[in-house]
Design an enzyme around this catalytic site. Structure first.
Site, mmCIF file in Angstrom:
data_model
loop_
_atom_site.group_PDB
_atom_site.id
_atom_site.type_symbol
_atom_site.label_atom_id
_atom_site.label_comp_id
_atom_site.label_asym_id
_atom_site.label_seq_id
_atom_site.Cartn_x
_atom_site.Cartn_y
_atom_site.Cartn_z
ATOM 1 C CD GLU A 1 -3.172 0.572 0.340
ATOM 2 O OE1 GLU A 1 -2.653 1.442 -0.369
ATOM 3 O OE2 GLU A 1 -4.392 0.480 0.489
ATOM 4 C CG ASP A 2 -0.735 4.761 -1.786
ATOM 5 O OD1 ASP A 2 -1.522 3.904 -1.332
ATOM 6 O OD2 ASP A 2 -1.135 5.805 -2.329
ATOM 7 C CG ASP B 1 -5.811 8.891 5.901
ATOM 8 O OD1 ASP B 1 -6.081 9.172 7.079
ATOM 9 O OD2 ASP B 1 -5.785 9.743 5.004
ATOM 10 C CG PHE C 1 -3.984 15.866 1.193
ATOM 11 C CD1 PHE C 1 -4.661 14.660 1.078
ATOM 12 C CD2 PHE C 1 -3.585 16.518 0.031
ATOM 13 C CE1 PHE C 1 -4.954 14.117 -0.165
ATOM 14 C CE2 PHE C 1 -3.871 15.987 -1.212
ATOM 15 C CZ PHE C 1 -4.557 14.790 -1.311
ATOM 16 N NE ARG D 1 -2.913 8.613 -9.220
ATOM 17 C CZ ARG D 1 -3.558 8.158 -8.148
ATOM 18 N NH1 ARG D 1 -2.885 7.656 -7.134
ATOM 19 N NH2 ARG D 1 -4.879 8.197 -8.098
HETATM 20 C C1 PRP Z 1 -5.678 5.703 -0.845
HETATM 21 C C2 PRP Z 1 -4.543 4.737 -0.495
HETATM 22 C C3 PRP Z 1 -5.204 3.682 0.321
HETATM 23 C C4 PRP Z 1 -6.335 4.424 0.984
HETATM 24 C C5 PRP Z 1 -5.949 4.769 2.388
HETATM 25 O O1 PRP Z 1 -6.307 5.278 -2.002
HETATM 26 O O2 PRP Z 1 -3.944 4.218 -1.650
HETATM 27 O O3 PRP Z 1 -5.707 2.631 -0.474
HETATM 28 O O4 PRP Z 1 -6.568 5.637 0.256
HETATM 29 O O5 PRP Z 1 -7.006 5.427 3.065
HETATM 30 P P1 PRP Z 1 -7.770 4.718 4.281
HETATM 31 O O6 PRP Z 1 -6.730 4.104 5.168
HETATM 32 O O7 PRP Z 1 -8.490 5.874 4.937
HETATM 33 O O8 PRP Z 1 -8.716 3.710 3.723
HETATM 34 P P2 PRP Z 1 -7.229 6.234 -2.899
HETATM 35 O O9 PRP Z 1 -8.657 6.037 -2.560
HETATM 36 O O10 PRP Z 1 -6.714 7.631 -2.833
HETATM 37 O O11 PRP Z 1 -7.002 5.612 -4.345
HETATM 38 P P3 PRP Z 1 -5.676 5.661 -5.250
HETATM 39 O O12 PRP Z 1 -4.674 4.700 -4.617
HETATM 40 O O13 PRP Z 1 -6.128 5.182 -6.576
HETATM 41 O O14 PRP Z 1 -5.170 7.087 -5.256
#
Ligand code: PRP
Length: 179
Positions: A102-103, A106, A156, A169
């Site tokens: 995961e990136d 949150d 953020f 990105r």
């Molecule tokens: C981001 C990130 C995680 C998630 C984390 O994805 O890549 O999957 O949000 O947030 P959380 O812990 O509150 O669930 P995003 O919805 O931005 O999609 P993306 O990776 O395509 O940018």
């Protein structure tokens, strides 16, 4: 140097060099832990793509690479909590050692959902590697989260795979919003 993405200003938080150094450290641990396990690395798109690529370049054990796509931010600066299951993991993970990549974690909502979903497929194990963790934002603690490259404040961030309005990105470092 500060940058502007759409209507927001951002300042440097983690440099490209610092990211690469930390990735090498995590890879040392994974190469040791998974020496005879033929793990399946599963990237969570879109945000994981740079981290996944750089991490996998440092992995020396036999492994497979696969992807799934979920999203919850839908372009904005806060999680919507509504997870959209954009595409499923197609690799059969039954009895396999899975490493989710995961990136950012949150609230933990996405990871909580994904770990529960994949656990039903009876993998031998699931471990999560995340580039970023916001400890102050976590609402859904996930015990499978074993490797975190950087803990960051609840602000953020964009860059190195992470976006604002789908922009940013491509940045090779991580930037935080100037408030
Ligand atoms: C981001 C990130 C995680 C998630 C984390 O994805 O890549 O999957 O949000 O947030 P959380 O812990 O509150 O669930 P995003 O919805 O931005 O999609 P993306 O990776 O395509 O940018």
């Amino acid at each position: 140097m500060n940058i502007k993405i759409a209507d927001l200003a951002f300042e440097p938080l983690i440099t490209a060099d610092t990211i690469q150094t930390r990735i090498k450290e995590i890879a040392v641990d994974l190469n040791k832990d998974y020496a005879d396990k033929a793990p399946v690395f599963v990237g969570v798109l879109n945000g994981c793509f740079m981290f996944m690529a750089d991490l996998l370049k440092e992995i020396t054990v036999p492994c497979e690479v696969a992807f799934t796509k979920l999203s919850s931010y839908h372009g904005g600066v806060t999680s919507t909590r509504r997870i959209r299951d954009d595409f499923d993991l197609l690799t059969d993970i039954t009895n396999r050692h899975v490493i989710l990549v995961e990136d950012i974690v949150d609230t933990g909502n996405t990871l909580d959902y994904l770990v529960a979903k994949l656990s039903h497929r009876k993998p031998a194990s699931i471990t999560v590697v995340a580039l970023l963790l916001k400890p102050d934002a976590v609402e859904y603690p996930v015990e499978e989260l074993k490797h975190v490259a950087f803990q960051i404040p609840n602000e953020f961030v964009v860059g190195y795979g992470l976006d604002y309005m789908e922009l940013g990105r491509n940045l090779n470092g991580i930037y935080k919003r100037v408030v």
